[in-house]
Design an enzyme around this catalytic site. Structure first.
Site, PDB file in Angstrom:
ATOM      1  N   ASP A  21     -61.265  67.811  81.601  1.00 20.26           N
ATOM      2  CA  ASP A  21     -61.634  66.479  81.120  1.00 20.26           C
ATOM      3  C   ASP A  21     -60.392  65.629  80.866  1.00 20.26           C
ATOM      4  O   ASP A  21     -60.375  64.431  81.160  1.00 20.26           O
ATOM      5  CB  ASP A  21     -62.464  66.587  79.837  1.00 20.26           C
ATOM      6  N   GLY A  31     -59.338  73.284  70.810  1.00 19.54           N
ATOM      7  CA  GLY A  31     -60.350  72.235  70.839  1.00 19.54           C
ATOM      8  C   GLY A  31     -60.297  71.405  72.102  1.00 19.54           C
ATOM      9  O   GLY A  31     -59.224  71.133  72.647  1.00 19.54           O
ATOM     10  N   ASP A  59     -54.562  76.425  86.747  1.00 22.31           N
ATOM     11  CA  ASP A  59     -53.158  76.333  86.366  1.00 22.31           C
ATOM     12  C   ASP A  59     -52.221  76.189  87.559  1.00 22.31           C
ATOM     13  O   ASP A  59     -50.997  76.147  87.392  1.00 22.31           O
ATOM     14  CB  ASP A  59     -52.748  77.539  85.516  1.00 22.31           C
ATOM     15  N   GLN A  60     -52.789  76.056  88.766  1.00 22.95           N
ATOM     16  CA  GLN A  60     -51.956  75.841  89.948  1.00 22.95           C
ATOM     17  C   GLN A  60     -51.687  74.365  90.216  1.00 22.95           C
ATOM     18  O   GLN A  60     -50.665  74.004  90.786  1.00 22.95           O
ATOM     19  CB  GLN A  60     -52.623  76.466  91.187  1.00 22.95           C
ATOM     20  N   ASN A  78     -65.029  63.666  75.962  1.00 22.57           N
ATOM     21  CA  ASN A  78     -63.662  64.150  76.147  1.00 22.57           C
ATOM     22  C   ASN A  78     -62.874  63.248  77.092  1.00 22.57           C
ATOM     23  O   ASN A  78     -61.701  62.927  76.849  1.00 22.57           O
ATOM     24  CB  ASN A  78     -63.672  65.573  76.715  1.00 22.57           C
TER      25      ASN A  78
END
EC number: 2.7.1.15
Length: 294
Positions: free
Chosen positions: A241, A276, A212-213, A43
């Site tokens: 990743d 994904g 998400d911060q 990834n």
């Protein structure tokens, strides 16, 4: 651009999306199933390549159909696979359940635990044209230690994304250039330190991702919080990743650490808008378009 070597895991992701998590012994119906490319190493390599990086992937796949498809995917992204290894048996796999905008993952390493560097000469040959090395922890940790010691001796920058988390030898932490755990991983690695204490003890090295911060690090004088770019997530698999791949591309392109983290946050925010681990990783053009809208 300098060359980035990603040394790590390659796998196939088997993903189920469900509105209900089964209790022990219970069967529930899912809403969506997909088979995708994954593995933290793969990834991060794909993320760096899509964002314009010159990338070499070093890892191992099995001699099965999944292994052949993983290699073909690298070739499609113009990633150097001349040092990929193929070993007998199955390729690695990850089994992912998506529920309530988050994920639960079981990783089966298989071929990923068979990466080898039989000698320092072999390692030197594979890294002789490399300017930056990226590592994670889905492969045998003694391989990471071997690579980190070599890179420290040869002044090659190393980013270690310590996931899945384990306790780390302080000497390894000293030798890596960047360490990028999330909050839970940071607590395991530095169990006797607060977030602020561990950041201050590792300025411009320890970068803690905050979901998400955003992300936070210490610049040697003060803590620096780099906020995320808000979005409605569809699938958070692979966001970390994407962050790491984008971070390395920014750094090797000469961005400051703060600007590289900002770019990585934006790339990660774009990645969660599709399904994904690799499906949502943005291209350089998509990242530039998003930057232009800020």
């Amino acid at each position: 651009m300098g060359k980035i070597a990603v040394i790590g895991s390659c796998s196939t992701d088997f993903t189920v999306q469900s509105s209900q998590i089964p209790a022990q012994g219970e069967t529930v119906l899912g809403e969506h199933f997909s088979i995708d490319f994954g593995g933290k190493g793969a990834n991060q390599a794909i993320a760096a390549a899509r964002l314009g990086g010159n990338v070499k992937m070093i890892g191992a796949v099995g001699d099965d159909d999944f292994g052949q498809k993983i290699l073909a995917n690298f070739k499609r992204h113009h990633i150097d696979i001349s040092d990929m290894q193929m070993v007998p048996g199955p390729s690695g796999s990850a089994h992912i359940t998506l529920y309530d905008n988050d994920n639960r993952i079981i990783v089966v390493p298989s071929a990923n635990h068979h990466i080898t560097f039989p000698s320092e000469a072999a390692l030197e040959k594979q890294l002789q044209d490399v300017d930056f090395v990226v590592l994670q922890q889905e492969i045998n940790l003694n391989i990471n230690e071997q690579v980190i010691h070599y890179c420290a001796a040869h002044e090659i920058p190393v980013l270690l994304n310590p996931a899945p988390a384990t306790q780390l030898d302080p000497e390894l932490i000293h030798q890596v250039t960047y360490l990028t755990p999330n909050e839970a991983e940071r607590e395991l690695i530095f169990p006797n330190q607060t977030l602020s204490e561990s950041l201050a003890a590792h300025p411009n090295k320890l970068i803690v991702t905050l979901g998400d911060q955003g992300a936070i690090y210490h610049n040697g004088m003060t803590e620096c919080f780099i906020p995320s770019f808000k979005t409605q997530p569809l699938d958070t698999t692979g966001a970390g990743d994407t962050f790491n791949g984008a971070l390395v591309v920014g750094l090797i392109n000469g961005l400051s650490l703060a600007d590289a983290i900002k770019q990585a946050n934006l790339a990660a925010s774009l990645s969660v808008q599709k399904l994904g681990a690799q499906g949502g990783i943005p291209t350089l053009e998509e990242l530039q378009a998003a930057e232009a809208q800020l």
